[in-house]
Design a protein around this motif. Structure first.
Motif, PDB file in Angstrom:
ATOM      1  N   LEU A 161      30.846  87.840  35.888  1.00 31.91           N
ATOM      2  CA  LEU A 161      31.371  87.963  34.527  1.00 31.91           C
ATOM      3  C   LEU A 161      32.131  89.263  34.336  1.00 31.91           C
ATOM      4  N   ALA A 162      31.693  90.325  34.989  1.00 37.09           N
ATOM      5  CA  ALA A 162      32.429  91.597  34.918  1.00 37.09           C
ATOM      6  C   ALA A 162      33.832  91.412  35.497  1.00 37.09           C
ATOM      7  N   ALA A 163      33.913  90.738  36.629  1.00 35.23           N
ATOM      8  CA  ALA A 163      35.230  90.493  37.241  1.00 35.23           C
ATOM      9  C   ALA A 163      36.094  89.614  36.340  1.00 35.23           C
ATOM     10  N   ALA A 164      35.492  88.602  35.739  1.00 33.33           N
ATOM     11  CA  ALA A 164      36.243  87.678  34.879  1.00 33.33           C
ATOM     12  C   ALA A 164      36.765  88.345  33.615  1.00 33.33           C
ATOM     13  N   THR A 165      36.094  89.424  33.178  1.00 34.51           N
ATOM     14  CA  THR A 165      36.484  90.102  31.944  1.00 34.51           C
ATOM     15  C   THR A 165      37.131  91.468  32.210  1.00 34.51           C
ATOM     16  N   PHE A 166      37.461  91.736  33.475  1.00 34.32           N
ATOM     17  CA  PHE A 166      38.160  92.966  33.861  1.00 34.32           C
ATOM     18  C   PHE A 166      37.366  94.219  33.506  1.00 34.32           C
ATOM     19  N   GLN A 167      36.054  94.171  33.760  1.00 37.06           N
ATOM     20  CA  GLN A 167      35.175  95.301  33.473  1.00 37.06           C
ATOM     21  C   GLN A 167      34.406  95.684  34.730  1.00 37.06           C
ATOM     22  N   GLN A 194      33.652  91.520  23.150  1.00 38.45           N
ATOM     23  CA  GLN A 194      32.519  90.607  22.993  1.00 38.45           C
ATOM     24  C   GLN A 194      32.975  89.151  23.073  1.00 38.45           C
ATOM     25  N   TRP A 195      34.040  88.833  22.381  1.00 36.55           N
ATOM     26  CA  TRP A 195      34.546  87.459  22.379  1.00 36.55           C
ATOM     27  C   TRP A 195      34.995  87.054  23.777  1.00 36.55           C
ATOM     28  N   ASP A 196      35.635  87.977  24.498  1.00 32.36           N
ATOM     29  CA  ASP A 196      36.072  87.685  25.856  1.00 32.36           C
ATOM     30  C   ASP A 196      34.874  87.418  26.756  1.00 32.36           C
ATOM     31  N   ALA A 197      33.785  88.165  26.574  1.00 36.25           N
ATOM     32  CA  ALA A 197      32.565  87.936  27.352  1.00 36.25           C
ATOM     33  C   ALA A 197      31.970  86.567  27.014  1.00 36.25           C
ATOM     34  N   PRO A 202      28.803  78.872  32.620  1.00 41.61           N
ATOM     35  CA  PRO A 202      27.419  79.163  32.232  1.00 41.61           C
ATOM     36  C   PRO A 202      26.559  79.414  33.475  1.00 41.61           C
ATOM     37  N   GLY A 203      25.646  80.369  33.354  1.00 41.19           N
ATOM     38  CA  GLY A 203      24.765  80.697  34.467  1.00 41.19           C
ATOM     39  C   GLY A 203      25.329  81.734  35.415  1.00 41.19           C
ATOM     40  N   SER A 204      26.518  82.259  35.112  1.00 47.93           N
ATOM     41  CA  SER A 204      27.138  83.256  35.987  1.00 47.93           C
ATOM     42  C   SER A 204      26.358  84.560  35.983  1.00 47.93           C
ATOM     43  N   SER A 205      26.530  85.296  37.065  1.00 47.54           N
ATOM     44  CA  SER A 205      25.915  86.619  37.189  1.00 47.54           C
ATOM     45  C   SER A 205      26.751  87.655  36.455  1.00 47.54           C
ATOM     46  N   ALA A 206      26.149  88.807  36.229  1.00 55.21           N
ATOM     47  CA  ALA A 206      26.877  89.911  35.595  1.00 55.21           C
ATOM     48  C   ALA A 206      28.063  90.334  36.462  1.00 55.21           C
ATOM     49  N   ARG A 207      27.894  90.301  37.770  1.00 54.28           N
ATOM     50  CA  ARG A 207      28.996  90.685  38.674  1.00 54.28           C
ATOM     51  C   ARG A 207      30.198  89.762  38.478  1.00 54.28           C
ATOM     52  N   GLU A 241      30.711  96.386  36.505  1.00 53.19           N
ATOM     53  CA  GLU A 241      29.406  95.756  36.300  1.00 53.19           C
ATOM     54  C   GLU A 241      28.580  96.536  35.287  1.00 53.19           C
ATOM     55  N   GLN A 242      28.663  97.852  35.338  1.00 52.38           N
ATOM     56  CA  GLN A 242      27.903  98.681  34.398  1.00 52.38           C
ATOM     57  C   GLN A 242      28.370  98.434  32.964  1.00 52.38           C
ATOM     58  N   ALA A 243      29.673  98.404  32.745  1.00 52.62           N
ATOM     59  CA  ALA A 243      30.202  98.164  31.401  1.00 52.62           C
ATOM     60  C   ALA A 243      29.811  96.775  30.913  1.00 52.62           C
ATOM     61  N   PHE A 244      29.888  95.781  31.807  1.00 53.77           N
ATOM     62  CA  PHE A 244      29.502  94.439  31.385  1.00 53.77           C
ATOM     63  C   PHE A 244      28.017  94.386  31.069  1.00 53.77           C
ATOM     64  N   GLY A 245      27.203  95.072  31.846  1.00 54.56           N
ATOM     65  CA  GLY A 245      25.758  95.102  31.578  1.00 54.56           C
ATOM     66  C   GLY A 245      25.450  95.659  30.206  1.00 54.56           C
ATOM     67  N   THR A 246      26.144  96.731  29.829  1.00 48.75           N
ATOM     68  CA  THR A 246      25.964  97.320  28.496  1.00 48.75           C
ATOM     69  C   THR A 246      26.390  96.329  27.417  1.00 48.75           C
ATOM     70  N   LEU A 247      27.506  95.677  27.630  1.00 49.12           N
ATOM     71  CA  LEU A 247      28.002  94.679  26.684  1.00 49.12           C
ATOM     72  C   LEU A 247      27.032  93.505  26.584  1.00 49.12           C
ATOM     73  N   ALA A 248      26.525  93.029  27.708  1.00 51.52           N
ATOM     74  CA  ALA A 248      25.586  91.909  27.704  1.00 51.52           C
ATOM     75  C   ALA A 248      24.306  92.268  26.955  1.00 51.52           C
ATOM     76  N   THR A 249      23.867  93.512  27.082  1.00 60.28           N
ATOM     77  CA  THR A 249      22.682  93.949  26.335  1.00 60.28           C
ATOM     78  C   THR A 249      22.945  93.854  24.834  1.00 60.28           C
ATOM     79  N   ARG A 250      24.127  94.282  24.393  1.00 62.36           N
ATOM     80  CA  ARG A 250      24.487  94.175  22.974  1.00 62.36           C
ATOM     81  C   ARG A 250      24.537  92.724  22.529  1.00 62.36           C
ATOM     82  N   LEU A 251      25.115  91.864  23.365  1.00 65.46           N
ATOM     83  CA  LEU A 251      25.219  90.448  23.015  1.00 65.46           C
ATOM     84  C   LEU A 251      23.849  89.786  22.952  1.00 65.46           C
ATOM     85  N   THR A 252      22.945  90.215  23.810  1.00 62.97           N
ATOM     86  CA  THR A 252      21.575  89.694  23.786  1.00 62.97           C
ATOM     87  C   THR A 252      20.874  90.144  22.510  1.00 62.97           C
TER      88      THR A 252
END
Length: 145
Positions: free
Chosen positions: A58-64, A40-43, A51-56, A66-77
């Motif tokens: 951000l997934a690359a930036a956090t080594f995840q 979560q902190w890495d995201a 800021p304003g980046s897409s999930a794609r 897209e599906q895993a990042f989407g799940t994480l982003a839902t939790r963060l939201t």
């Protein structure tokens, strides 16, 4: 001619992974004290950097994935740490909320302490050498056998 004994590359790879694993465990444990996890902190950190980046992106930036990042982003939201806003076309942009900023900043303090402890056995010159070597490795070809 190189007269040094060859290094066991599997042993070297395992040592890098072991150092990473120890660092991640220490970070995850310490970040729990400020109410977050390493993922979560890495995201939050990635969103803060761009800021304003897409999930794609951000997934690359956090080594995840897209599906895993989407799940994480839902939790963060859900935790009110990030906002997802409509962008250009179908793009969804990601932004930190004030609470997300607070958690990110608290996490920076925790991370600095954990990393200070993780790298304590190395003098500053060795840390600089390690960083340079890892940069060279990471800038090399990205091909997998």
């Amino acid at each position: 001619m190189d007269t040094e004994a060859p290094v066991d590359l599997q042993l070297l790879g395992r040592a890098v992974k072991q150092a990473q694993y120890r660092q991640h465990r220490a970070m995850d444990t310490a970040l729990a004290a400020v109410g977050t996890t390493l993922a979560q902190w890495d995201a939050l950190r990635a969103i803060s950097r761009t800021p304003g980046s897409s999930a794609r992106d951000l997934a690359a930036a956090t080594f995840q994935t897209e599906q895993a990042f989407g799940t994480l982003a839902t939790r963060l939201t859900t935790q009110n740490l990030i906002e997802r806003r409509p962008g250009h076309g179908r793009r969804i942009e990601h932004h930190l909320t004030p609470e997300g900023e607070r958690i990110l900043n608290a996490g920076h303090k925790v991370a600095n302490e954990v990393l200070k402890q993780c790298f304590a056995p190395l003098p500053p010159s060795d840390r600089a050498t390690l960083l340079e070597l890892l940069r060279r490795l990471n800038e090399g070809p990205n091909e997998t056998p």
